[in-house]
Motif scaffolding. Sequence first.
Motif, PDB file in Angstrom:
ATOM      1  N   SER A   1      30.496  19.904  30.586  1.00  0.00           N
ATOM      2  CA  SER A   1      30.492  21.154  31.338  1.00  0.00           C
ATOM      3  C   SER A   1      31.823  21.858  31.080  1.00  0.00           C
ATOM      4  O   SER A   1      32.735  21.288  30.496  1.00  0.00           O
ATOM      5  N   SER A   2      31.905  23.094  31.497  1.00  0.00           N
ATOM      6  CA  SER A   2      33.129  23.857  31.309  1.00  0.00           C
ATOM      7  C   SER A   2      33.303  24.815  32.471  1.00  0.00           C
ATOM      8  O   SER A   2      32.378  25.042  33.245  1.00  0.00           O
ATOM      9  N   ALA A   3      34.482  25.382  32.579  1.00  0.00           N
ATOM     10  CA  ALA A   3      34.765  26.381  33.615  1.00  0.00           C
ATOM     11  C   ALA A   3      34.614  27.770  33.004  1.00  0.00           C
ATOM     12  O   ALA A   3      34.867  27.976  31.819  1.00  0.00           O
ATOM     13  N   ILE A   4      34.222  28.714  33.849  1.00  0.00           N
ATOM     14  CA  ILE A   4      34.088  30.100  33.402  1.00  0.00           C
ATOM     15  C   ILE A   4      34.689  30.999  34.481  1.00  0.00           C
ATOM     16  O   ILE A   4      34.442  30.802  35.663  1.00  0.00           O
ATOM     17  N   VAL A   5      35.538  31.941  34.046  1.00  0.00           N
ATOM     18  CA  VAL A   5      36.269  32.794  34.973  1.00  0.00           C
ATOM     19  C   VAL A   5      36.047  34.250  34.589  1.00  0.00           C
ATOM     20  O   VAL A   5      36.219  34.628  33.426  1.00  0.00           O
ATOM     21  N   ALA A   6      35.704  35.060  35.581  1.00  0.00           N
ATOM     22  CA  ALA A   6      35.506  36.489  35.366  1.00  0.00           C
ATOM     23  C   ALA A   6      36.818  37.234  35.577  1.00  0.00           C
ATOM     24  O   ALA A   6      37.568  36.946  36.514  1.00  0.00           O
ATOM     25  N   VAL A   7      37.096  38.195  34.692  1.00  0.00           N
ATOM     26  CA  VAL A   7      38.300  39.026  34.799  1.00  0.00           C
ATOM     27  C   VAL A   7      37.917  40.486  34.575  1.00  0.00           C
ATOM     28  O   VAL A   7      36.915  40.774  33.936  1.00  0.00           O
TER      29      VAL A   7
END
Length: 127
Positions: free
Chosen positions: A7-13
């Motif tokens: 799995s991985s992390a995802i960040v909105a900017v």
Amino acid sequence: MLKNKNSSAIVAVKDLERARTFYSDVLGLNLADTGMDGVLGYRTGATWLTVYRSDFAGTNRANAVVWDVGVEVDDIVADLKAKGVAFERYDGMEHDGDIHVAGGLRLAWFKDPDGNILHLFGGAGAA
């Protein structure tokens, strides 16, 4: 089905260039993938951190990314503070400067320029 999958992390900017400066220069992450328009891919240990442009950036009020930094937590906090990172202070826990202390754990939280909450997990019991 998913227990053996990565799995991985995802960040909105909101601003991809501002995010690139923060994640690359301030946090010192290596940009590994820019193959998709509006998306930055960083390798962090054996996982991926994906940063992407979204109008909904910064609306999450919970942890967006957690790094297990083990006994390096104090050094990492000091390094980030020297680069201008401001750390969050939450009530209900003991504090040692910018680090929250819970038993043998040493924890720190800070925000990226869009307000996403980033968390450092370390101390005794951490990897």
